[in-house]
Design a protein around this motif. Structure first.
Motif, PDB file in Angstrom:
ATOM      1  N   TYR A   1       0.813  -1.212   0.000  1.00  0.00           N
ATOM      2  CA  TYR A   1       0.000   0.000   0.000  1.00  0.00           C
ATOM      3  C   TYR A   1       0.850   1.268   0.000  1.00  0.00           C
ATOM      4  O   TYR A   1       0.604   2.186  -0.788  1.00  0.00           O
ATOM      5  CB  TYR A   1      -0.950  -0.016   1.194  1.00  0.00           C
TER       6      TYR A   1
ATOM      7  N   LYS B   1       0.901   4.015  -2.920  1.00  0.00           N
ATOM      8  CA  LYS B   1       0.491   5.391  -2.623  1.00  0.00           C
ATOM      9  C   LYS B   1       1.587   6.368  -3.037  1.00  0.00           C
ATOM     10  O   LYS B   1       1.316   7.403  -3.668  1.00  0.00           O
ATOM     11  CB  LYS B   1       0.158   5.539  -1.140  1.00  0.00           C
TER      12      LYS B   1
ATOM     13  N   GLU C   1      -8.110   8.940   3.386  1.00  0.00           N
ATOM     14  CA  GLU C   1      -7.475   7.644   3.583  1.00  0.00           C
ATOM     15  C   GLU C   1      -8.105   6.995   4.813  1.00  0.00           C
ATOM     16  O   GLU C   1      -8.303   7.656   5.828  1.00  0.00           O
ATOM     17  CB  GLU C   1      -5.984   7.883   3.781  1.00  0.00           C
TER      18      GLU C   1
ATOM     19  N   SER D   1      -7.239  -3.691   5.843  1.00  0.00           N
ATOM     20  CA  SER D   1      -7.128  -3.113   4.511  1.00  0.00           C
ATOM     21  C   SER D   1      -7.134  -1.590   4.576  1.00  0.00           C
ATOM     22  O   SER D   1      -7.888  -0.990   5.339  1.00  0.00           O
ATOM     23  CB  SER D   1      -8.328  -3.585   3.675  1.00  0.00           C
ATOM     24  N   TRP D   2      -6.305  -0.984   3.737  1.00  0.00           N
ATOM     25  CA  TRP D   2      -6.326   0.461   3.562  1.00  0.00           C
ATOM     26  C   TRP D   2      -7.132   0.818   2.326  1.00  0.00           C
ATOM     27  O   TRP D   2      -7.189   0.045   1.356  1.00  0.00           O
ATOM     28  CB  TRP D   2      -4.908   1.001   3.377  1.00  0.00           C
TER      29      TRP D   2
ATOM     30  N   SER E   1      -5.530  -1.820  -0.292  1.00  0.00           N
ATOM     31  CA  SER E   1      -4.600  -2.879   0.067  1.00  0.00           C
ATOM     32  C   SER E   1      -5.422  -4.012   0.663  1.00  0.00           C
ATOM     33  O   SER E   1      -6.460  -3.773   1.261  1.00  0.00           O
ATOM     34  CB  SER E   1      -3.591  -2.395   1.104  1.00  0.00           C
TER      35      SER E   1
END
Length: 130
Positions: free
Chosen positions: A17, A21, A35, A43-44, A60
């Motif tokens: 992630y 990013k 975000e 998870s992001w 992610s």
């Protein structure tokens, strides 16, 4: 008939992630709008804008399966970004350590284009708009 207005966003899953990013924000110039860490999914999710327009969702997930993309798998083939100057854009990517394929000319439009990849190998294209 269904009446679509425009594409709202594109969703991308990155295996790392933070690396994804950095790539989309620091190299391609997207802006991080919001975000969120989704604890229940480990998870992001990031909402990214391009020139002020919400364009991309970056996700992610723990151990996502590899994308089947070569040679020409069925499904999404690539994402294309419009640029004013292909040579300047390629130079900027290469300066950031991102390799590009040789620039080609679209035989139907006469416009120049090239391909490169995000950190997970997602095919991306630069297409000269002028």
């Amino acid at each position: 008939m269904l009446t679509l207005r425009q594409i709202h966003h594109i969703a991308v899953i990155g295996s790392d992630y933070q690396a994804s990013k950095r790539f989309y924000c620091d190299i391609l110039g997207f802006t991080l709008v919001e975000e969120f860490y989704r604890e229940e999914r480990d998870s992001w999710k990031a909402d990214l804008a391009l020139n002020g327009q919400y364009t991309l969702e970056l996700f992610s997930f723990p151990i996502p399966p590899a994308r089947q993309s070569r040679p020409e798998a069925c499904g999404l083939r690539h994402l294309a970004f419009s640029v004013d100057d292909i040579a300047q854009s390629v130079a900027a990517l290469e300066l950031a350590g991102v390799g590009c394929e040789p620039v080609r000319v679209d035989p139907y439009t006469g416009k120049q284009f090239t391909f490169f990849s995000d950190p997970d190998g997602l095919p991306l294209e630069l297409y000269e708009s002028r």
